[in-house]
Design a protein around this motif. Structure first.
Motif, PDB file in Angstrom:
ATOM      1  N   GLU A 151     -10.199 -11.233  -1.157  1.00 27.82           N
ATOM      2  CA  GLU A 151     -10.425 -12.056  -1.177  1.00 27.82           C
ATOM      3  C   GLU A 151      -9.454 -12.698   0.463  1.00 27.82           C
ATOM      4  O   GLU A 151      -9.613 -13.860   0.267  1.00 27.82           O
ATOM      5  CB  GLU A 151      -9.115 -12.935  -2.114  1.00 27.82           C
ATOM      6  N   ARG A 152      -8.312 -12.113   0.804  1.00 31.35           N
ATOM      7  CA  ARG A 152      -8.283 -12.089   2.227  1.00 31.35           C
ATOM      8  C   ARG A 152      -7.634 -13.342   1.976  1.00 31.35           C
ATOM      9  O   ARG A 152      -7.573 -14.243   2.956  1.00 31.35           O
ATOM     10  CB  ARG A 152      -9.041 -12.183   3.472  1.00 31.35           C
ATOM     11  N   ARG A 153      -6.127 -12.883   0.890  1.00 30.41           N
ATOM     12  CA  ARG A 153      -5.080 -14.015   0.118  1.00 30.41           C
ATOM     13  C   ARG A 153      -4.091 -14.189   1.425  1.00 30.41           C
ATOM     14  O   ARG A 153      -3.774 -12.752   0.762  1.00 30.41           O
ATOM     15  CB  ARG A 153      -5.171 -14.910  -0.563  1.00 30.41           C
ATOM     16  N   LYS A 154      -2.998 -14.373   2.022  1.00 25.70           N
ATOM     17  CA  LYS A 154      -1.328 -14.333   1.991  1.00 25.70           C
ATOM     18  C   LYS A 154      -0.819 -14.178   0.090  1.00 25.70           C
ATOM     19  O   LYS A 154      -1.705 -14.644  -0.489  1.00 25.70           O
ATOM     20  CB  LYS A 154      -1.022 -15.855   2.587  1.00 25.70           C
ATOM     21  N   ASP A 177       0.309 -10.155   4.973  1.00 23.01           N
ATOM     22  CA  ASP A 177      -1.059 -10.441   5.069  1.00 23.01           C
ATOM     23  C   ASP A 177      -1.322  -8.933   4.465  1.00 23.01           C
ATOM     24  O   ASP A 177      -1.026  -7.844   5.053  1.00 23.01           O
ATOM     25  CB  ASP A 177      -1.618 -10.719   6.335  1.00 23.01           C
ATOM     26  N   GLU A 215      -3.046 -19.626  -1.475  1.00 23.87           N
ATOM     27  CA  GLU A 215      -4.046 -20.023  -0.713  1.00 23.87           C
ATOM     28  C   GLU A 215      -4.838 -20.435   0.275  1.00 23.87           C
ATOM     29  O   GLU A 215      -5.829 -20.365   0.768  1.00 23.87           O
ATOM     30  CB  GLU A 215      -3.820 -21.854  -0.830  1.00 23.87           C
ATOM     31  N   GLU A 216      -4.080 -20.004   1.125  1.00 22.37           N
ATOM     32  CA  GLU A 216      -3.888 -19.558   3.039  1.00 22.37           C
ATOM     33  C   GLU A 216      -4.451 -18.236   3.164  1.00 22.37           C
ATOM     34  O   GLU A 216      -3.986 -17.402   2.177  1.00 22.37           O
ATOM     35  CB  GLU A 216      -2.286 -19.730   3.167  1.00 22.37           C
ATOM     36  N   ARG A 217      -5.597 -18.267   3.891  1.00 19.18           N
ATOM     37  CA  ARG A 217      -6.333 -16.897   4.046  1.00 19.18           C
ATOM     38  C   ARG A 217      -6.113 -15.963   5.322  1.00 19.18           C
ATOM     39  O   ARG A 217      -4.907 -16.764   6.250  1.00 19.18           O
ATOM     40  CB  ARG A 217      -7.604 -17.018   4.139  1.00 19.18           C
ATOM     41  N   GLU A 219      -6.820 -13.067   8.754  1.00 20.20           N
ATOM     42  CA  GLU A 219      -7.572 -12.125   9.386  1.00 20.20           C
ATOM     43  C   GLU A 219      -7.448 -10.655   9.185  1.00 20.20           C
ATOM     44  O   GLU A 219      -6.665 -10.839   9.656  1.00 20.20           O
ATOM     45  CB  GLU A 219      -8.825 -13.140  10.766  1.00 20.20           C
TER      46      GLU A 219
END
Length: 315
Positions: A151-154, A177, A215-217, A219
């Motif tokens: 999900e590319r979530r931290k 990340d 919640e923070e994504r 890249e």
């Protein structure tokens, strides 16, 4: 591979990869391009709708699917042992999927193949000698990390380091990340960019004591590919031990990652290692007992002597 098996394999490749050049198929099946042309022609004559695009390759007509494929006993064993591995080593979600896949594979096998594969599997086991078992808590964190990667979530985690910092503290809080997971010598490693260090770091999942997906994504770097990633080798310190010649195989088995060179001398085998810190080898050296003596560095000799004195007082 005979002609029939190769032609079936060509259809599977076209179904899997959509477009394949004759040159790529020839390299894959270790045959000539001319033979691939003949196979494609034979498949077309049998009614398989293969489309050719000059300069691009061959593909199956859209919407065409192969019927279900049977498995030999050897192929079934390969798949079933794969499900055993997944169940043992991955998190609970995949463990349940592995069980379901195993049931499906066994259900579609003809009775003779099912019995033969069962007989073969009873002669083999997946054992992880000298490797840790993936525990329930580790599997839980593994599952959370895997979902965060997809999900590319931290993630935020509490981490127990192997060696303490200069202040003696071994615990640290990190935001990461997460880029990928790798099973290295029986240990799951989380690979990702550490917010504290501002670089790619590796974290052993078994040393994570808390983990939360944020919640923070983030890249994913466009140039990062886990399949091609190779960590930099920062093992810049040298350790030399003198060992009884009979110990060399045991040393190579348990500390192969650190092993640099072995030199046979009159007074024994001189074994050199490259490490990040000499303390990384301490528990190995203590386990090898009196058959091994640290030659250098002197700091490690002192540590071994101190530990030996502590053991002597206890016994």
């Amino acid at each position: 591979m005979n002609k029939t098996d190769r032609q079936l394999a060509i259809m599977l490749e076209l179904q899997r990869n959509k477009m394949q050049r004759a040159e790529d198929l020839a390299a894959l099946f270790e045959t000539s391009v001319r033979t691939i042309y003949r196979d494609i022609q034979a498949l077309s004559e049998m009614g398989v709708p293969i489309m050719g695009a000059p300069g691009h390759g061959y593909s199956l007509m859209e919407g065409y699917f192969l019927p279900p494929i049977g498995f030999s006993a050897e192929e079934a064993v390969t798949l079933l042992m794969g499900t055993d591995f997944i169940e043992q080593r991955l998190d609970g979600d995949y463990g349940q999927v592995a069980k379901a896949v195993r049931r499906k594979i066994e259900a579609i096998l003809p009775e003779p193949v099912r019995e033969e594969s069962k007989r073969v599997r009873e002669t083999m086991r997946l054992l992880h000698v000298s490797e840790p078992i993936t525990g329930l808590k580790e599997k839980e964190y593994l599952g959370q990390a895997r979902r965060a990667i997809m999900e590319r979530r931290k993630i935020r985690m509490a981490y127990q380091k192997k060696l303490p910092e200069s202040d003696g503290n071994r615990k640290s809080a990190r935001e990461v990340d997460p880029y990928g997971l790798a099973l290295v010598q029986g240990h799951w490693m989380l690979i990702g960019r550490c917010g504290l260090r501002q670089e790619i770091r590796h974290f052993r999942v078994s040393r994570i004591t808390e983990l939360a997906m944020l919640e923070e994504r983030f890249e994913m770097p466009p140039d990062f590919k886990l399949s091609r990633y190779r960590p930099s080798d920062d093992r810049n310190e040298r350790v030399v031990v003198r060992a009884h010649p009979d110990m060399v195989d045991k040393i190579a088995e348990h500390a192969n990652f650190y092993l640099d060179a072995v030199e046979e001398r009159v007074d024994g085998a001189w074994v050199s290692f490259r490490v990040r810190t000499p303390e990384e080898l301490l528990h190995h050296i203590l386990g090898w007992g009196g058959d091994v003596e640290v030659v250098e560095p002197e700091s490690l000799r002192r540590r071994v002597r101190e530990e030996a004195e502590k053991m002597l007082k206890r016994y």
